[in-house]
Design an enzyme around this catalytic site. Structure first.
Site, PDB file in Angstrom:
ATOM      1  N   CYS A   1       0.833  -1.203   0.000  1.00  0.00           N
ATOM      2  CA  CYS A   1       0.000   0.000   0.000  1.00  0.00           C
ATOM      3  C   CYS A   1       0.871   1.257   0.000  1.00  0.00           C
ATOM      4  CB  CYS A   1      -0.898   0.005   1.232  1.00  0.00           C
ATOM      5  SG  CYS A   1      -1.873   1.504   1.388  1.00  0.00           S
TER       6      CYS A   1
ATOM      7  N   CYS B   1      -6.239  -2.413   0.651  1.00  0.00           N
ATOM      8  CA  CYS B   1      -5.205  -2.465   1.685  1.00  0.00           C
ATOM      9  C   CYS B   1      -5.783  -3.139   2.921  1.00  0.00           C
ATOM     10  CB  CYS B   1      -4.716  -1.058   2.037  1.00  0.00           C
ATOM     11  SG  CYS B   1      -3.588  -1.058   3.449  1.00  0.00           S
TER      12      CYS B   1
ATOM     13  N   CYS C   1      -5.212   0.172   5.996  1.00  0.00           N
ATOM     14  CA  CYS C   1      -5.823   1.514   6.009  1.00  0.00           C
ATOM     15  C   CYS C   1      -7.096   1.598   5.168  1.00  0.00           C
ATOM     16  CB  CYS C   1      -4.820   2.565   5.535  1.00  0.00           C
ATOM     17  SG  CYS C   1      -4.515   2.536   3.764  1.00  0.00           S
TER      18      CYS C   1
ATOM     19  N   ASP D   1      22.350  -0.583 -17.306  1.00  0.00           N
ATOM     20  CA  ASP D   1      22.141  -1.814 -16.553  1.00  0.00           C
ATOM     21  C   ASP D   1      20.939  -2.567 -17.142  1.00  0.00           C
ATOM     22  OD1 ASP D   1      21.548  -3.730 -14.685  1.00  0.00           O
ATOM     23  OD2 ASP D   1      21.335  -2.336 -13.003  1.00  0.00           O
TER      24      ASP D   1
HETATM   25 ZN   LIG Z   1      -2.787   1.105   3.444  1.00  0.00          ZN
END
Ligand SMILES: [Zn+2]
Length: 414
Positions: free
Chosen positions: A200, A216, A219, A338
């Site tokens: 998140c 998430c 949250c 790279d």
């Molecule tokens: Zn979150």
């Protein structure tokens, strides 16, 4: 529009056009950057002055911004003239030139480099801002992508007051950045690259995914309900009222149907009927050389540009299932020296087809394909690659300078 320009701004615009024309005449590209630079030296507020009074959309994100800008331009042209930076000069110098070259255009569709979004929000006061996706560039690491999303979130909070945001509901970094805005239109534009958003962006906890939904665990940041999406079946975009708009794109892949969905969402905010706009998108055949078809010795090559890990994955979704594939990889300055990022890309979908590898770093690519169990042959250059495949369709996927080399071989220079 430019009718109200100050004498200094008018003078700056004239110098800009002259510098751009001289640059073109001496074969140094299309002159957008040098022209814009000259104009901005004479009048530092030139971009702001040229944007004043126009209806502007900014389009930004890691991948798809050039194509989406092109689609959006085609859509809005249904109702008026559009100023646009169609060759990807996507910093303020290029924006200034695009506006100076089209003084009578009431609309502007500007592709914007991710790092200049804040500057453009301030200078161009856009009516609409389209945010497509954020993923690691070949030069970056994942942490830098999160830092960029945080910068966007902050800049949108302070500078996007008057703008409507059109944002990708499938990219957690975009959702987090855009969710500070008052007016957001969500588009289910997909996310082919999820490696940079396992965590998140708001709180650092794990993101759960169920099909296309994500949330998430801590949250509660989650996927907003999209108003616009790509149809599950057939080639179409589904709008806010559930209405279907059929697409007949020349550009391949689900990614381009998602770019079309974003373009239709943007255009409708400018008052364009999506039913009128959708057929206009099928007129776009190539974008700054990408998707262009070239022919040699009975082989029809389609040229796909893939600049970063997400771009390579997307290109594998775009290619037809049967033709041979030529992969070309360079590692010059603009590509990044790279090449270890190729280990982040899954090449297994190429297994079982004819694959030819070339470019400066063909041996790096060869080792990578070996690891993924994909059979291939290695050749010196694009000419040898053409000789190595039978006549017919050929899909060519190349990163930035490798793509430019192949275009040069076919005398295709912007
Ligand atoms: Zn979150």
């Amino acid at each position: 529009m430019s009718a109200n320009l100050t004498p200094r701004a008018k003078f700056a615009t004239t110098l800009l056009r002259t510098a751009a024309a001289l640059s073109r005449a001496t074969g140094r590209g299309d002159g957008s950057v040098i022209g814009g630079r000259v104009g901005l030296i004479v009048e530092p507020r030139l971009l702001e002055l040229l944007a004043e009074g126009r209806h502007v959309v900014l389009i930004s994100g890691t991948n798809g911004k050039t194509t989406t800008t092109r689609f959006t331009t085609a859509a809005i042209e249904a109702i008026g003239k559009v100023a646009t930076n169609s060759f990807g000069a996507n910093m303020p110098t290029g924006h200034t030139t695009a506006l100076a070259k089209a003084p009578k255009a009431e609309y502007a569709a500007l592709e914007c480099d991710e790092h200049y979004l804040g500057q453009l929000l301030d200078a161009a006061s856009p009516k609409v801002v389209a945010l497509l996706n954020l993923s690691r560039d070949q030069l970056d690491r994942a942490m830098e992508v999160t830092a960029l999303a945080a910068k966007w979130r902050q800049t949108l909070q302070t500078s996007a007051g008057q703008s409507t945001i059109v944002a990708n509901a499938d990219d957690p970094l975009i959702v987090w950045a855009a969710s500070v805005c008052q007016r957001v239109v969500w588009v289910a534009a997909g996310q082919s690259w999820t490696a940079d958003s396992a965590i998140c962006p708001n709180c650092g906890s794990h993101l759960d995914r169920f099909g296309e939904f994500w949330r998430c665990t801590n949250c509660g940041l989650n996927r907003p309900s999209p108003q616009w999406s790509v149809a599950q079946e057939g080639e179409a975009v589904v709008g806010p009222d559930g209405r279907r708009y059929e697409l007949n794109l020349q550009l391949p892949g689900r990614v381009n149907r998602a770019n079309a969905a974003t373009a239709l969402a943007v255009a409708s905010l400018f008052g364009v009927d999506p039913a009128q706009a959708a057929p206009r998108l099928s007129e776009v055949a190539s974008v700054a050389g990408r998707y262009a078809k070239v022919e040699r010795e009975g082989r029809q090559l389609r040229l796909l540009l893939a600049k970063n890990p997400a771009g390579w994955l997307e290109s594998f979704d775009m290619i037809e299932p049967n033709p041979p594939v030529v992969l070309s990889l360079n590692a010059r300055e603009v590509d990044g020296f790279d090449t270890s990022w190729i280990y982040d890309v899954d090449f297994t979908s190429l297994a079982g087809r004819k694959v030819v590898v070339t470019g400066d770093r063909r041996t790096d690519l060869a080792v990578r394909l070996e690891v993924d169990g994909v059979d291939f042959i290695v050749v010196d250059d694009i000419r040898a690659a053409i000789a190595a495949v039978p006549p017919g369709q050929v899909e060519v996927v190349a990163n930035y300078t490798a793509f430019q080399d192949i275009r040069a071989e076919f005398n295709r220079v912007n």
